[in-house]
Design a protein around this motif. Sequence first.
Motif, PDB file in Angstrom:
ATOM      1  N   PHE A   1       0.818  -1.193   0.000  1.00 46.75           N
ATOM      2  CA  PHE A   1       0.000   0.000   0.000  1.00 46.75           C
ATOM      3  C   PHE A   1       0.863   1.258   0.000  1.00 46.75           C
ATOM      4  CE2 PHE A   1      -3.899  -2.127   0.283  1.00 46.75           C
ATOM      5  CZ  PHE A   1      -3.800  -3.151   1.209  1.00 46.75           C
ATOM      6  N   PRO A   2       0.393   2.319  -0.608  1.00 42.87           N
ATOM      7  CA  PRO A   2       1.187   3.567  -0.669  1.00 42.87           C
ATOM      8  C   PRO A   2       1.563   4.108   0.705  1.00 42.87           C
ATOM      9  CG  PRO A   2      -0.627   3.662  -2.223  1.00 42.87           C
ATOM     10  CD  PRO A   2      -0.837   2.426  -1.391  1.00 42.87           C
ATOM     11  N   TRP A   3       0.742   3.845   1.711  1.00 43.86           N
ATOM     12  CA  TRP A   3       1.023   4.371   3.040  1.00 43.86           C
ATOM     13  C   TRP A   3       1.926   3.443   3.867  1.00 43.86           C
ATOM     14  CZ3 TRP A   3      -3.851   3.186   1.181  1.00 43.86           C
ATOM     15  CH2 TRP A   3      -4.389   1.967   1.615  1.00 43.86           C
ATOM     16  N   SER A   4       2.273   2.295   3.284  1.00 46.36           N
ATOM     17  CA  SER A   4       3.177   1.376   3.989  1.00 46.36           C
ATOM     18  C   SER A   4       4.610   1.886   3.924  1.00 46.36           C
ATOM     19  CB  SER A   4       3.108  -0.016   3.375  1.00 46.36           C
ATOM     20  OG  SER A   4       1.911  -0.658   3.716  1.00 46.36           O
ATOM     21  N   THR A   5       5.396   1.438   4.876  1.00 48.03           N
ATOM     22  CA  THR A   5       6.820   1.761   4.920  1.00 48.03           C
ATOM     23  C   THR A   5       7.626   0.494   4.747  1.00 48.03           C
ATOM     24  OG1 THR A   5       6.482   3.683   6.355  1.00 48.03           O
ATOM     25  CG2 THR A   5       8.668   2.685   6.367  1.00 48.03           C
ATOM     26  N   MET A   6       8.617   0.564   3.907  1.00 51.82           N
ATOM     27  CA  MET A   6       9.565  -0.533   3.747  1.00 51.82           C
ATOM     28  C   MET A   6      10.866  -0.125   4.418  1.00 51.82           C
ATOM     29  SD  MET A   6       7.840  -2.766   2.165  1.00 51.82           S
ATOM     30  CE  MET A   6       9.154  -3.938   1.855  1.00 51.82           C
ATOM     31  N   ALA A   7      11.458  -1.050   5.122  1.00 50.96           N
ATOM     32  CA  ALA A   7      12.649  -0.709   5.888  1.00 50.96           C
ATOM     33  C   ALA A   7      13.704  -1.791   5.799  1.00 50.96           C
ATOM     34  CB  ALA A   7      12.284  -0.459   7.350  1.00 50.96           C
ATOM     35  N   TRP A   8      14.912  -1.388   6.101  1.00 52.98           N
ATOM     36  CA  TRP A   8      16.017  -2.319   6.291  1.00 52.98           C
ATOM     37  C   TRP A   8      16.425  -2.260   7.762  1.00 52.98           C
ATOM     38  CZ3 TRP A   8      17.808  -5.724   2.747  1.00 52.98           C
ATOM     39  CH2 TRP A   8      17.489  -5.512   1.402  1.00 52.98           C
ATOM     40  N   PHE A   9      16.572  -3.442   8.324  1.00 53.60           N
ATOM     41  CA  PHE A   9      17.119  -3.600   9.667  1.00 53.60           C
ATOM     42  C   PHE A   9      18.361  -4.468   9.549  1.00 53.60           C
ATOM     43  CE2 PHE A   9      13.872  -2.089  12.713  1.00 53.60           C
ATOM     44  CZ  PHE A   9      12.820  -1.829  11.839  1.00 53.60           C
ATOM     45  N   ARG A  10      19.166  -4.491  10.581  1.00 55.03           N
ATOM     46  CA  ARG A  10      20.314  -5.386  10.602  1.00 55.03           C
ATOM     47  C   ARG A  10      20.536  -5.922  12.011  1.00 55.03           C
ATOM     48  NH1 ARG A  10      25.241  -1.016   9.526  1.00 55.03           N
ATOM     49  NH2 ARG A  10      25.179   0.011  11.578  1.00 55.03           N
ATOM     50  N   GLN A  11      21.141  -7.087  12.045  1.00 60.20           N
ATOM     51  CA  GLN A  11      21.415  -7.715  13.330  1.00 60.20           C
ATOM     52  C   GLN A  11      22.784  -8.362  13.301  1.00 60.20           C
ATOM     53  OE1 GLN A  11      18.389 -10.477  14.637  1.00 60.20           O
ATOM     54  NE2 GLN A  11      19.062 -10.306  16.762  1.00 60.20           N
ATOM     55  N   ALA A  12      23.668  -7.869  14.137  1.00 57.30           N
ATOM     56  CA  ALA A  12      24.997  -8.453  14.281  1.00 57.30           C
ATOM     57  C   ALA A  12      24.933  -9.564  15.324  1.00 57.30           C
ATOM     58  CB  ALA A  12      25.990  -7.376  14.695  1.00 57.30           C
ATOM     59  N   PRO A  13      25.890 -10.479  15.308  1.00 62.37           N
ATOM     60  CA  PRO A  13      25.893 -11.572  16.287  1.00 62.37           C
ATOM     61  C   PRO A  13      25.812 -11.055  17.717  1.00 62.37           C
ATOM     62  CG  PRO A  13      27.499 -11.994  14.587  1.00 62.37           C
ATOM     63  CD  PRO A  13      26.994 -10.596  14.351  1.00 62.37           C
ATOM     64  N   GLU A  14      24.913 -11.621  18.483  1.00 60.53           N
ATOM     65  CA  GLU A  14      24.723 -11.296  19.893  1.00 60.53           C
ATOM     66  C   GLU A  14      24.282  -9.849  20.103  1.00 60.53           C
ATOM     67  OE1 GLU A  14      28.167 -12.468  22.070  1.00 60.53           O
ATOM     68  OE2 GLU A  14      28.033 -14.557  21.444  1.00 60.53           O
ATOM     69  N   GLN A  15      23.769  -9.223  19.068  1.00 60.47           N
ATOM     70  CA  GLN A  15      23.250  -7.860  19.170  1.00 60.47           C
ATOM     71  C   GLN A  15      21.765  -7.862  18.853  1.00 60.47           C
ATOM     72  OE1 GLN A  15      25.196  -5.146  20.083  1.00 60.47           O
ATOM     73  NE2 GLN A  15      26.844  -6.648  20.397  1.00 60.47           N
ATOM     74  N   GLU A  16      21.085  -6.820  19.299  1.00 56.55           N
ATOM     75  CA  GLU A  16      19.678  -6.688  18.964  1.00 56.55           C
ATOM     76  C   GLU A  16      19.533  -6.197  17.529  1.00 56.55           C
ATOM     77  OE1 GLU A  16      17.814  -5.693  23.371  1.00 56.55           O
ATOM     78  OE2 GLU A  16      17.639  -4.240  21.752  1.00 56.55           O
ATOM     79  N   ARG A  17      18.409  -6.543  16.927  1.00 56.14           N
ATOM     80  CA  ARG A  17      18.118  -6.070  15.586  1.00 56.14           C
ATOM     81  C   ARG A  17      17.915  -4.565  15.640  1.00 56.14           C
ATOM     82  NH1 ARG A  17      14.090  -9.734  12.092  1.00 56.14           N
ATOM     83  NH2 ARG A  17      15.516 -11.217  13.100  1.00 56.14           N
ATOM     84  N   GLU A  18      18.551  -3.847  14.710  1.00 57.16           N
ATOM     85  CA  GLU A  18      18.468  -2.397  14.740  1.00 57.16           C
ATOM     86  C   GLU A  18      18.012  -1.820  13.403  1.00 57.16           C
ATOM     87  OE1 GLU A  18      22.266  -0.579  15.485  1.00 57.16           O
ATOM     88  OE2 GLU A  18      23.166  -1.378  13.656  1.00 57.16           O
TER      89      GLU A  18
END
Length: 120
Positions: free
Chosen positions: A29-46
């Motif tokens: 949908f046009p109002w949706s947001t697409m994002a990139w996250f990343r997660q390093a070993p033993e780290q929280e997803r950011e």
Amino acid sequence: QVQLVESGGGLVQAGDSLTLSCATSGGIFPWSTMAWFRQAPEQEREFVASIRWGAGTTIYADSVKDRFTISRDAYKNTVYLQMISLKPEDTALYYCAEGSGRTVKEYINWGRGTQVTVSS
């Protein structure tokens, strides 16, 4: 539910560039947001970056601002993350997601991720 498939990860050296792709099954949908996250070993997803599907408005984490660029091709139903001047600390599993905001809990659909490894 929108299907998301990331690709483009790999092993690069510090200072190199890499572009990630997130192929979607469409129907965003046009109002949706697409994002990139990343997660390093033993780290929280950011959170890394996001783009509003319709308006194209972008937001970046401070750690990647001026180095990463998020974009989308509505005709190809694909989201991109262009990364330059990569650093070892950028090493992580990179995920594409659909939702809103900047927190993990605000995103409902996730891909399986693509690994980016930056050697020093």
